[in-house]
Design a protein around this motif. Structure first.
Motif, PDB file in Angstrom:
ATOM      1  N   SER A   6       0.819  -1.218   0.000  1.00 43.31           N
ATOM      2  CA  SER A   6       0.000   0.000   0.000  1.00 43.31           C
ATOM      3  C   SER A   6       0.847   1.260   0.000  1.00 43.31           C
ATOM      4  CB  SER A   6      -0.933   0.007   1.214  1.00 43.31           C
ATOM      5  OG  SER A   6      -0.172  -0.038   2.404  1.00 43.31           O
ATOM      6  N   GLY A   7       2.147   1.138  -0.233  1.00 36.11           N
ATOM      7  CA  GLY A   7       3.013   2.311  -0.235  1.00 36.11           C
ATOM      8  C   GLY A   7       3.478   2.648   1.172  1.00 36.11           C
ATOM      9  N   LEU A   8       4.267   3.669   1.259  1.00 32.58           N
ATOM     10  CA  LEU A   8       4.805   4.091   2.548  1.00 32.58           C
ATOM     11  C   LEU A   8       3.817   5.005   3.255  1.00 32.58           C
ATOM     12  CD1 LEU A   8       8.442   4.999   1.426  1.00 32.58           C
ATOM     13  CD2 LEU A   8       7.673   2.876   2.459  1.00 32.58           C
ATOM     14  N   HIS A  10       3.061   8.276   5.671  1.00 32.67           N
ATOM     15  CA  HIS A  10       3.641   9.623   5.631  1.00 32.67           C
ATOM     16  C   HIS A  10       4.935   9.665   6.445  1.00 32.67           C
ATOM     17  CE1 HIS A  10       3.822  13.950   5.310  1.00 32.67           C
ATOM     18  NE2 HIS A  10       3.919  14.035   6.636  1.00 32.67           N
ATOM     19  N   GLN A  11       4.916   9.058   7.621  1.00 35.33           N
ATOM     20  CA  GLN A  11       6.102   9.058   8.486  1.00 35.33           C
ATOM     21  C   GLN A  11       7.240   8.273   7.832  1.00 35.33           C
ATOM     22  OE1 GLN A  11       5.534   7.297  12.336  1.00 35.33           O
ATOM     23  NE2 GLN A  11       7.455   8.108  13.138  1.00 35.33           N
ATOM     24  N   GLU A  12       6.927   7.123   7.256  1.00 28.61           N
ATOM     25  CA  GLU A  12       7.961   6.324   6.596  1.00 28.61           C
ATOM     26  C   GLU A  12       8.562   7.073   5.406  1.00 28.61           C
ATOM     27  OE1 GLU A  12       6.415   1.771   7.396  1.00 28.61           O
ATOM     28  OE2 GLU A  12       5.516   2.937   5.764  1.00 28.61           O
ATOM     29  N   ALA A  13       7.719   7.734   4.634  1.00 26.73           N
ATOM     30  CA  ALA A  13       8.200   8.490   3.486  1.00 26.73           C
ATOM     31  C   ALA A  13       9.115   9.624   3.937  1.00 26.73           C
ATOM     32  CB  ALA A  13       7.027   9.039   2.678  1.00 26.73           C
ATOM     33  N   HIS A  14       8.750  10.283   5.032  1.00 31.98           N
ATOM     34  CA  HIS A  14       9.557  11.373   5.571  1.00 31.98           C
ATOM     35  C   HIS A  14      10.931  10.846   6.008  1.00 31.98           C
ATOM     36  CE1 HIS A  14      10.447  15.137   7.613  1.00 31.98           C
ATOM     37  NE2 HIS A  14      10.762  14.445   8.685  1.00 31.98           N
ATOM     38  N   ILE A  15      10.940   9.743   6.723  1.00 34.90           N
ATOM     39  CA  ILE A  15      12.197   9.143   7.188  1.00 34.90           C
ATOM     40  C   ILE A  15      13.057   8.732   5.992  1.00 34.90           C
ATOM     41  CG2 ILE A  15      13.177   7.133   8.371  1.00 34.90           C
ATOM     42  CD1 ILE A  15      10.739   7.311  10.289  1.00 34.90           C
ATOM     43  N   TYR A  16      12.422   8.124   5.007  1.00 36.02           N
ATOM     44  CA  TYR A  16      13.137   7.679   3.806  1.00 36.02           C
ATOM     45  C   TYR A  16      13.774   8.855   3.075  1.00 36.02           C
ATOM     46  CZ  TYR A  16      13.886   5.483  -0.743  1.00 36.02           C
ATOM     47  OH  TYR A  16      14.436   5.028  -1.900  1.00 36.02           O
ATOM     48  N   ARG A  17      13.016   9.936   2.891  1.00 41.55           N
ATOM     49  CA  ARG A  17      13.566  11.127   2.219  1.00 41.55           C
ATOM     50  C   ARG A  17      14.733  11.704   2.996  1.00 41.55           C
ATOM     51  NH1 ARG A  17       8.137  12.296   1.271  1.00 41.55           N
ATOM     52  NH2 ARG A  17       8.107  13.716   3.034  1.00 41.55           N
TER      53      ARG A  17
END
Length: 58
Positions: A6-8, A10-17
């Motif tokens: 289902s994608g990342l 919001h928190q995971e995407a922020h950490i990844y970036r």
């Protein structure tokens, strides 16, 4: 790694970036440091070559 159906979040995407930004910054700093070392060695080599061509007086 987490299965990504289902994608990342919001928190995971922020950490990844942030991790990617830090990785790129570290790579740039590493390449800059390597370039500085290459320049230093080249200058030292040129200086040594110039001194060896110049007659030494004692």
């Amino acid at each position: 790694m987490k299965e990504n159906r289902s994608g990342l979040t919001h928190q995971e995407a922020h950490i990844y970036r942030n991790m990617l930004k830090e990785l790129h910054q570290n790579e740039q700093e590493l390449h800059g440091a390597r370039d500085e070392e290459i320049v230093k060695h080249a200058e030292a080599r040129q200086e040594n070559e110039a001194q060896s061509r110049t007659p030494q007086t004692v």
